[in-house]
Design an enzyme around this catalytic site. Sequence first.
Site, mmCIF file in Angstrom:
data_model
loop_
_atom_site.group_PDB
_atom_site.id
_atom_site.type_symbol
_atom_site.label_atom_id
_atom_site.label_comp_id
_atom_site.label_asym_id
_atom_site.label_seq_id
_atom_site.Cartn_x
_atom_site.Cartn_y
_atom_site.Cartn_z
ATOM 1 N N SER A 255 0.847 -1.190 0.000
ATOM 2 C CA SER A 255 0.000 0.000 0.000
ATOM 3 C C SER A 255 0.885 1.243 0.000
ATOM 4 O O SER A 255 2.110 1.144 0.068
ATOM 5 C CB SER A 255 -0.887 0.013 1.249
ATOM 6 N N LYS A 256 0.245 2.379 -0.051
ATOM 7 C CA LYS A 256 0.933 3.680 -0.071
ATOM 8 C C LYS A 256 1.982 3.775 1.035
ATOM 9 O O LYS A 256 3.000 4.433 0.878
ATOM 10 C CB LYS A 256 -0.086 4.812 0.131
#
Length: 497
Positions: A255-256
Amino acid sequence: MTTTVRVRYAPSPTGEPHVGNIRTALFNWLYARHTGGAFILRIEDTDQQRIVEGALEAIYDSLDWLGLAWDEGPRVGGPYGPYIQSERKAMGVYQEQADQLVREGHAYYCYCTQEELEQMRKEQQRRKEPPRYNRRCRTLSAAERLRREGMPKVVRFKTPEEGDPIRVNDIIRGDVAFAPATLDDFVLLKSDGFPTYHLACVVDDHAMHISHVLRAEEWLPSTPRHLLLYKALAWDPPLFGHMPMIFGPDRAKLSKRHGATSTLEYRDQGFLPEAMTNFLALLGWSLDDKTEIIPREDMVRHFSLERVGKSPAIFDHAKLEWMNGVYLRQLPQDELANSLSEALHSHIRKTHQQVLVTPSPDYLRNVAPLVQERLKTLNPQDVWDLCSFFLVELPEYGEGLTPKGLAPEVTRTALQATLVILQALDSFDAATMEAALRPLAERLQLKTGQLFGVIRLAVTGRTAAPPLFDTLSVVGRERVLARLAGAITKLSDGKRP
Ligand code: GLU
């Protein structure tokens, strides 16, 4: 069933394609190229609320950047178009199948409102039951249906209430069984007439003669539903293969939090498409469990679904940087000089840096071999940090002028002696300078490394820089002499840098 391989990448334009998503595109592309089959791009934009402006272009740009050309799809057309689902919807292809499924008793109209469904979910939660549609509309009498005529409705699939498990014989994961009761009477057609993913995906994979559906593991729970649909429509299903999840180094879903996740961000950070595809290919596939650098032709030649693993792949940014460095070092000098020029121009434009030398590809052809070894990306800032002292009038002396362990007076004396020697040289080529300066170290009772360190700092402002004499030669006589003189003055000023 079709015998030639036809695979598809079916992204939804809901944002810039994630690297994990592009890995799906890459595996499909590799499989198509390996088998001589077709790679099809289909845009799944039936969830109109989730469409993000610009996402479609980002999909095309990501594939273009990585060189994953599609044989059929938007922009190029093909025999089974259109390849954008909203355009197919306008032609009525999904409605037609939904109607047929209702007519043949495989599906039914459901008139339950959002509020009713919400209520149902709450009650199920209270009773600690899994949330699912309670099938109320499945058994409406003709009269009850008539009363609801004209009300908003969806089409739901009649999932078997019990019976044998539905088996997905997955090429990668093997046999996976799903109890019918867990599948719910899923929606096929929404009240706005748009199909759901399930219906659109099955109708299109069939219409486009897809032979293998290769997609991420998160879609595995959808596959038993799709198999039920194939059966109800009396169509042969394609083969299915679900690729492993991608985790960050901490074993959490990528994820980010783990840094950039958008494919185009990697482009903008100066990664090479060849390095990116090599890196992505190893997220789930391997040639032999040890080879890391695999040129694209070799990936195409050797790609096989048998060597796609089940266990999650780890996205290791440090490895990507390393791999990018390997590919950067393989770049032909001319190409590298062009890329450096582009990156430097972009940095100068953005930061309004003053330069003395324009970073033309011509000039950078001399710089390229000197920095190639140290380059990790083509990111404008990184390239600037590595090359700026070749371009500016005076480097920044952030690290001072006196190397560790030397007194400023010694440094100044060394620089003065260097200046005298270099001024007297007819030629400023690397070998001549080196031959002239090596004996100086001994005369000054310095180690060669110490003397060269002093010169390096004065000319480049760095303690670590490319090979010294080649660097001096590229920076050029005039600027080298000026920098040495400037450094001597600074040191004489008594300013202890
Ligand atoms: N539209 C789905 C996605 O965004 C495609 C899933 C599939 O490949 O069937 O990934």
